[in-house]
Design a protein around this motif. Sequence first.
Motif, PDB file in Angstrom:
ATOM      1  N   VAL A   1      -8.060  10.783  11.696  1.00 26.57           N
ATOM      2  CA  VAL A   1      -7.394  10.671  10.391  1.00 26.57           C
ATOM      3  C   VAL A   1      -7.933  11.722   9.429  1.00 26.57           C
ATOM      4  CG1 VAL A   1      -7.058   9.207   8.371  1.00 26.57           C
ATOM      5  CG2 VAL A   1      -6.869   8.237  10.667  1.00 26.57           C
ATOM      6  N   VAL A   2      -7.015  12.461   8.804  1.00 25.47           N
ATOM      7  CA  VAL A   2      -7.402  13.456   7.797  1.00 25.47           C
ATOM      8  C   VAL A   2      -6.785  13.160   6.429  1.00 25.47           C
ATOM      9  CG1 VAL A   2      -7.770  15.291   9.486  1.00 25.47           C
ATOM     10  CG2 VAL A   2      -5.489  14.995   8.492  1.00 25.47           C
ATOM     11  N   GLY A   3      -5.924  12.169   6.359  1.00 21.22           N
ATOM     12  CA  GLY A   3      -5.304  11.827   5.086  1.00 21.22           C
ATOM     13  C   GLY A   3      -4.400  10.626   5.241  1.00 21.22           C
ATOM     14  N   VAL A   4      -3.767  10.246   4.142  1.00 24.86           N
ATOM     15  CA  VAL A   4      -2.859   9.109   4.122  1.00 24.86           C
ATOM     16  C   VAL A   4      -1.531   9.552   3.530  1.00 24.86           C
ATOM     17  CG1 VAL A   4      -2.422   6.884   2.993  1.00 24.86           C
ATOM     18  CG2 VAL A   4      -4.633   7.324   4.045  1.00 24.86           C
ATOM     19  N   GLU A   5      -0.444   9.107   4.143  1.00 28.90           N
ATOM     20  CA  GLU A   5       0.888   9.434   3.659  1.00 28.90           C
ATOM     21  C   GLU A   5       1.439   8.299   2.800  1.00 28.90           C
ATOM     22  OE1 GLU A   5       2.909  12.215   4.142  1.00 28.90           O
ATOM     23  OE2 GLU A   5       1.031  13.108   4.876  1.00 28.90           O
ATOM     24  N   PRO A   6       2.135   8.607   1.713  1.00 24.46           N
ATOM     25  CA  PRO A   6       2.766   7.537   0.933  1.00 24.46           C
ATOM     26  C   PRO A   6       3.875   6.878   1.753  1.00 24.46           C
ATOM     27  CG  PRO A   6       3.497   9.686   0.167  1.00 24.46           C
ATOM     28  CD  PRO A   6       2.399   9.948   1.149  1.00 24.46           C
ATOM     29  N   ILE A   7       4.026   5.588   1.580  1.00 26.12           N
ATOM     30  CA  ILE A   7       5.099   4.832   2.225  1.00 26.12           C
ATOM     31  C   ILE A   7       6.229   4.741   1.210  1.00 26.12           C
ATOM     32  CG2 ILE A   7       5.735   2.623   3.262  1.00 26.12           C
ATOM     33  CD1 ILE A   7       2.694   2.271   3.897  1.00 26.12           C
ATOM     34  N   GLU A   8       7.287   5.490   1.446  1.00 22.94           N
ATOM     35  CA  GLU A   8       8.387   5.606   0.492  1.00 22.94           C
ATOM     36  C   GLU A   8       9.667   5.079   1.116  1.00 22.94           C
ATOM     37  OE1 GLU A   8       6.793   9.499  -1.985  1.00 22.94           O
ATOM     38  OE2 GLU A   8       8.253   9.805  -0.363  1.00 22.94           O
ATOM     39  N   TYR A   9      10.355   4.197   0.389  1.00 24.89           N
ATOM     40  CA  TYR A   9      11.594   3.612   0.891  1.00 24.89           C
ATOM     41  C   TYR A   9      12.302   2.917  -0.264  1.00 24.89           C
ATOM     42  CZ  TYR A   9       8.944  -0.785   0.811  1.00 24.89           C
ATOM     43  OH  TYR A   9       8.189  -1.855   0.423  1.00 24.89           O
ATOM     44  N   SER A  10      13.523   2.477  -0.012  1.00 24.82           N
ATOM     45  CA  SER A  10      14.280   1.733  -1.020  1.00 24.82           C
ATOM     46  C   SER A  10      14.330   0.273  -0.633  1.00 24.82           C
ATOM     47  CB  SER A  10      15.710   2.278  -1.133  1.00 24.82           C
ATOM     48  OG  SER A  10      15.694   3.581  -1.677  1.00 24.82           O
ATOM     49  N   CYS A  11      14.169  -0.584  -1.628  1.00 24.86           N
ATOM     50  CA  CYS A  11      14.194  -2.029  -1.410  1.00 24.86           C
ATOM     51  C   CYS A  11      15.098  -2.653  -2.462  1.00 24.86           C
ATOM     52  CB  CYS A  11      12.776  -2.591  -1.497  1.00 24.86           C
ATOM     53  SG  CYS A  11      12.645  -4.358  -1.172  1.00 24.86           S
ATOM     54  N   TYR A  12      16.200  -3.226  -2.017  1.00 23.69           N
ATOM     55  CA  TYR A  12      17.156  -3.847  -2.928  1.00 23.69           C
ATOM     56  C   TYR A  12      17.573  -2.881  -4.036  1.00 23.69           C
ATOM     57  CZ  TYR A  12      15.411  -7.864  -0.386  1.00 23.69           C
ATOM     58  OH  TYR A  12      15.033  -8.722   0.615  1.00 23.69           O
ATOM     59  N   GLY A  13      17.791  -1.632  -3.628  1.00 21.79           N
ATOM     60  CA  GLY A  13      18.285  -0.622  -4.547  1.00 21.79           C
ATOM     61  C   GLY A  13      17.235   0.058  -5.392  1.00 21.79           C
ATOM     62  N   THR A  14      15.981  -0.332  -5.236  1.00 19.27           N
ATOM     63  CA  THR A  14      14.893   0.264  -6.012  1.00 19.27           C
ATOM     64  C   THR A  14      14.039   1.145  -5.107  1.00 19.27           C
ATOM     65  OG1 THR A  14      14.812  -1.656  -7.483  1.00 19.27           O
ATOM     66  CG2 THR A  14      12.880  -0.210  -7.455  1.00 19.27           C
ATOM     67  N   LYS A  15      13.758   2.366  -5.542  1.00 22.16           N
ATOM     68  CA  LYS A  15      12.898   3.251  -4.766  1.00 22.16           C
ATOM     69  C   LYS A  15      11.442   2.873  -4.989  1.00 22.16           C
ATOM     70  CE  LYS A  15      16.004   7.240  -4.566  1.00 22.16           C
ATOM     71  NZ  LYS A  15      16.178   8.692  -4.876  1.00 22.16           N
ATOM     72  N   LEU A  16      10.731   2.694  -3.899  1.00 23.43           N
ATOM     73  CA  LEU A  16       9.336   2.267  -3.950  1.00 23.43           C
ATOM     74  C   LEU A  16       8.449   3.279  -3.239  1.00 23.43           C
ATOM     75  CD1 LEU A  16       9.910  -1.482  -3.013  1.00 23.43           C
ATOM     76  CD2 LEU A  16       9.529  -0.556  -5.307  1.00 23.43           C
ATOM     77  N   SER A  17       7.223   3.381  -3.714  1.00 24.82           N
ATOM     78  CA  SER A  17       6.254   4.271  -3.081  1.00 24.82           C
ATOM     79  C   SER A  17       4.862   3.691  -3.275  1.00 24.82           C
ATOM     80  CB  SER A  17       6.318   5.676  -3.688  1.00 24.82           C
ATOM     81  OG  SER A  17       5.358   6.522  -3.087  1.00 24.82           O
ATOM     82  N   SER A  18       4.114   3.582  -2.185  1.00 24.07           N
ATOM     83  CA  SER A  18       2.751   3.063  -2.244  1.00 24.07           C
ATOM     84  C   SER A  18       1.993   3.577  -1.031  1.00 24.07           C
ATOM     85  CB  SER A  18       2.760   1.526  -2.245  1.00 24.07           C
ATOM     86  OG  SER A  18       1.441   1.014  -2.214  1.00 24.07           O
ATOM     87  N   ALA A  19       0.697   3.725  -1.161  1.00 22.80           N
ATOM     88  CA  ALA A  19      -0.117   4.147  -0.028  1.00 22.80           C
ATOM     89  C   ALA A  19      -0.431   2.989   0.912  1.00 22.80           C
ATOM     90  CB  ALA A  19      -1.417   4.790  -0.512  1.00 22.80           C
ATOM     91  N   VAL A  20      -0.170   1.762   0.474  1.00 17.81           N
ATOM     92  CA  VAL A  20      -0.377   0.594   1.327  1.00 17.81           C
ATOM     93  C   VAL A  20       0.750  -0.391   1.068  1.00 17.81           C
ATOM     94  CG1 VAL A  20      -1.901  -0.515  -0.357  1.00 17.81           C
ATOM     95  CG2 VAL A  20      -2.013  -1.222   2.027  1.00 17.81           C
TER      96      VAL A  20
END
Length: 332
Positions: free
Chosen positions: A119-138
Amino acid sequence: MAFADVEKSRQAAFRASSDTISEAARTPNDAASRRHKYLLAKGYETENLMPSLRSIAPAFFAAREIKWWRSPASGDAGRSKAPTRNMASSQVACVNALLPLAEQPQTLAQLLAQLDSDVVGVEPIEYSCYGTKLSSAVEFEWVGLTASLEGEGVTTRGAKVTSADALVVGRVRGGGQRAYLMEWKYLERYSGKDKGAGQKGKTRRARYQSLFAGDDSPFDQAVPMEELLFDPFYQLMRMLLLGARMVRERELGVSDYRVVAVCPEGNLAYRNGITSDALARRFRSAATVEDIMRGVLREPKRFQLVSPRVLFDRVTNGPTGWREYVEARYGW
């Protein structure tokens, strides 16, 4: 004294002495929480969370329609947008440990490096949920982007569906992204109930057999699925099938996966609980859940069992007060 009793006493002591718990929360007026001092007073459930999370975590769960674990045995209300008042909850422990790092990718990368030197880094988890764009590292209670492992229409995160307690996506040497699906345990222990029995067992086999036997299955086909239909193996089997599907569908761009069971060193009932007699006979030299799981996999590295203490051992940064809180509360 049994591990569960020791930890319930630890949580009771934290309730009684920590300045993060209000006087009202530690002096309940119902019989259950007067008798079980690891339960918070009703109406003060958010104090089960690290102070900085008490508005953040409910909003995080609400935006994703994640269900909080709640139990009638703890006197929890059936529906609530707050966590259980049971301070020995593994879901709450997972949230307290990882949600403070949702905007701390460097800290999460240090944590993953305890599991995997690639592991050299972490990628953001980005997706849409019920029409809202979400982004979080966990993420928490991850079931998949479009449908759960159980199929279309079965998508409620955190209830009656295969879901990873936590998900982090690591960036690895040589390129590529690796999913780390975490099964977070605290006091859990299992009795050896056969999940393959009866009509429910028939439904379970119908849901998972083709995935278990598929070309991209992580499982050594010399071991039949029926031998794994006993918790915790049944839970871990589904986590591995979820990881395989993420790679097959390139969900979140991942090209590899690992399943990590996080469980305290002292919980030997979980760590050493070989609840499947058939697996115990097949792997006579196996002493732990980890031994068994590595034995049934084509690639043993896909599964690890690690303690929270080891996971956080070399983490050198993080948000203010986070490390001090989890050390004081859980002893990690």
